[in-house]
Design an enzyme around this catalytic site. Structure first.
Site: not given
Lengths: 551, 47, 167
Positions: A225, A372-373, A437
């Protein structure tokens, strides 16, 4: 709103120093990313016997921790300088922050490059890197704290001089982000200073593995964030100006930042859902809190569309979506962040799946997560940062974003979009098929399943190559904007409020209240589980050097 | 003259301001989130 | 602070969706017992053999009742120890019939590992000092690769096994 200030030359030098490190990191980290995707396609072997996990560690540390932190702190200093001003003393503190962080970065980077820290950016115990790695990371964090308190001070001084006035929106947002960063990084700092450094130096024999992981993820989620909020700052308060509009709502923007502050920290367990040592009820409670942090993003989505629509309608564009057609698509300062916003739709949806308690086992530690990231941080966040750099860099260097550079920027954004679509989609699908991953190329036990993964790994290499071309182009544009573009004045776009906007409630600036609630939520989410972790501790773990190739 | 002044003063956040396109756009976004989530949940249950 | 009418509609829809997800997850977790694995059972990582399940003779696949199996595994860099077969060779593949219920129990002797039967919902972190445990029904036929999906060192990608589910 106050008139924005002028940024003095000496201040610009400080802000630009952060930008130099940012774009140098982009090149180094990006090259590592390229090498990884090539190596994992199985078609290439890394030259000079370089270890796959060395470059993986460099990639994660340099892009995830260094590039982001340097850009954010540089950008936020510029925002503070522009909105509330910076004194000589504060600028000096800014230089301290810069040098501390740079020394730490170099220390950690060298340790990794000589093969003494193949521990990836999460540095999970009981794999033990050389102490210089942990000390380097600690310096980066301590340096960032100097920036945190400098920013706090800047707003405090402004408030004292402007009694009764509400703080400028962007300064408010910077302080929210820094407050979150400070509260969150206390966790990782405690882990590094109290657990890792003494243990890596041999002063402590063993380490509490689960506690170190819990402290890491207490930091690890707000970390993402911390990357995202500067992008939101641009979306809320800068993009409206670029498209010729006004702020949609000052109060709603502040409200969403407050919610982000409160709910981005007490959620770290959603990274630890498949771990054996944490009570599932507390995992679920943090899942609920994680879902709460989605709400300010829902608000942000509405606010962005509403800004576009209001602006478009005011400019006279008719029809249900006429406002959309007429957005300034040929302005890279808009286009790059816009693509970032679009990427956040699948990025956010995937994130909800990731945090879905038991469903996490569908994707945990598969390459879906990497996919995703790379949508969230490596597209949404980074394209917005690029979008900022296109005007911030020339503004600071007294140059202009020429039509040619603007065009190159548009090409860059398109290259990025194509490369990332290929790479990230392939990663998502391979992950759903079970491909892990953080792994070098491997045929495992063979068979159809593994074969299907390798096909997607080839696609990732193609995507990775395209992305690297995008990186080279971006670094070229940066160098042009920093040193060669024609002299001139580039606007520092800050959106203004409507003349007749509703007054912002005073309550929104009650820092004691919001930080108090934040701390209360953290104590609620973590006190009992951490107490349990300590109470049910297994024997600690001795360090392991040989698995990462240290003898 | 009087009319234009009135227009200028019309508050931005008047509930009647036309944000239909925005509503449709965010609703599409919502449907996408629902579809993704239920798709993954179905896959999870089938395994 | 004023919210536009449509923003209210959107937020109610969005928050309603999130609540729906949570109700589904919560119901499955608390009433059906599909929580992610968490047993909070600890073990001495330097002496895993002291635990009955991880004695060398108890490693690997064992049928405990009709259609019910237990698999005990010890993870270490860079190997999964499924015990020895009749010829004294390390087991690298286990076979179970479709529809059987299998309880996987695993712990680590050294660093953090992962244990995923790729293509199934068996996906656990394996940490020194803790026992990871997950029971599942093998619903689908096929050969599933067991991968270590948490980085455990420079030969991490060579840590694997196979689970075959037959008709």
């Amino acid at each position: 709103m106050m008139n924005p200030l002028k940024i003095a030359k000496q201040d610009a030098r400080l802000y630009m120093s952060f930008m130099y490190v940012t774009f140098a990191s982009l090149l180094v980290g990006g090259l590592m990313g390229l090498l990884q995707t090539l190596a994992r396609s199985g078609k290439f072997t890394l030259p000079f016997n370089i270890n796959y996990y060395t470059i993986l560690t460099v990639h994660g540390v340099i892009l995830g921790l260094v590039l982001t932190t340097f850009f954010i702190i540089g950008f936020q200093f510029a925002l503070m300088g522009k909105t509330v001003g910076i004194s000589d003393k504060q600028r000096k503190a800014g230089w301290w922050a810069f040098w501390l962080m740079l020394v730490g970065t170099v220390m950690a980077a060298v340790t990794i490059l000589v093969g003494q820290a193949n521990v990836l950016y999460t540095f999970y115990a009981p794999l033990r890197a050389h102490p210089a790695f942990y000390i380097g990371l600690a310096l980066v964090i301590v340096g960032s704290w100097v920036a945190v308190f400098t920013n706090f001070r800047q707003l405090y001084v402004w408030k004292k001089a402007n009694k009764g006035q509400k703080s400028p929106l962007l300064a408010f947002m910077v302080v929210i982000n820094m407050a979150m960063w400070f509260i969150a990084s206390l966790g990782v700092a405690a882990s590094v200073l109290i657990q890792f450094i003494p243990w890596s130096l041999g002063y402590a024999e063993t380490i509490n593995v689960l506690l170190s992981r819990t402290l890491f993820w207490y930091f690890g989620h707000p970390l993402v964030y911390f990357w995202l909020l500067p992008a939101y700052m641009a979306w809320y308060a800068i993009i409206p100006k670029i498209i010729g509009g006004k702020l949609f709502s000052d109060s709603l923007a502040r409200m969403s930042f407050i919610l982000l502050l409160m709910f981005s920290i007490p959620v770290g367990f959603h990274h630890q859902l498949t771990e054996p040592g944490i009570d599932p009820t507390w995992k679920f409670i943090q899942v609920v809190l994680t879902f709460m942090v989605v709400i300010p993003t829902l608000m942000t989505a509405f606010s962005i569309f509403a800004t576009f629509e209001t602006t478009g309608r005011r400019l006279g564009h008719k029809g249900l979506f006429g406002w959309f057609k007429h957005l300034p698509w040929k302005d890279v300062r808009f286009l790059a962040p816009f693509i970032g916003m679009v990427a956040f739709i699948p990025g956010g949806a995937g994130g909800i799946v990731n945090a879905s308690h038991q469903m996490n086992s569908l994707i945990h530690n598969t390459i879906w997560v990497t996919g995703h990231f790379h949508l969230t941080v490596a597209t949404t966040v980074i394209l917005t940062y690029f979008g900022i750099a296109y005007w911030l860099v020339p503004h600071l260097t007294g140059r202009r974003l020429t039509p040619r550079l603007n065009k190159l920027g548009i090409i860059q954004s398109i290259i990025w979009t194509v490369g990332m679509t290929i790479m990230s989609t392939a990663m998502h699908i391979e992950g759903l098929l079970g491909g892990p991953r953080r792994s070098n190329f491997s045929t495992y036990a063979g068979g159809d399943q593994v074969q299907s993964w390798i096909g997607y790994q080839m696609a990732q290499a193609v995507g990775g190559t395209i992305l690297f071309i995008g990186i080279v182009l971006m670094v070229y544009i940066f160098i042009q904007l920093a040193f060669f573009a024609p002299r001139g004045v580039e606007e520092f776009p800050i959106a203004e409020e409507e003349v007749d906007a509703e007054p912002t409630p005073k309550l929104l600036e009650n820092w004691y209240l919001w930080i108090g609630i934040t701390i209360a939520l953290i104590l609620f989410a973590y006190t009992i589980p951490v107490f349990d972790i300590l109470k049910h501790s297994p024997p600690g773990s001795v360090p392991f050097d040989w698995p990462i190739g240290r003898y | 003259m009087a009319k234009s002044t009135k227009q200028q003063l019309e508050p931005q956040h008047n509930p009647s301001i036309n944000l239909k396109g925005t509503l449709i756009a965010v609703m599409l976004l919502g449907v996408f989130i629902l579809a993704t989530w239920f798709g993954c949940y179905y896959l999870f249950l089938s395994r | 602070m004023h919210l536009h009418k449509f923003e209210k509609v959107w937020l109610i829809f969005g928050m309603g969706s999130l609540a729906l997800f949570l109700v589904i997850l919560g119901f499955a977790a608390f009433w059906k017992g599909t929580h992610p694995q968490s047993h909070i059972e600890t073990i001495d990582p330097e002496n895993v053999e002291a635990h009955d399940s991880f004695k060398p003779e108890n490693l690997g696949l064992r049928e405990v009742a009709d259609g019910k199996y237990i698999v005990n595994i010890v993870a270490s860099a860079f190997n999964y120890d499924f015990g020895m077969d009749a010829d004294g060779k390390p087991v690298k593949k286990i076979r179970v019939p479709k529809g059987s219920t299998v309880l996987f129990q695993i712990t680590s002797k050294d660093v953090v590992h992962g244990f995923q039967v790729a293509g199934t919902n068996v996906n656990m972190m394996v940490e020194p000092g803790h026992v990871s445990r997950l029971e599942t029904e093998m619903k689908n036929v096929g050969e599933f690769t067991v991968v270590c999906n948490e980085y455990c060192g420079i030969a991490h990608h060579q840590m694997f096994a196979t689970v075959e589910v037959y008709e």
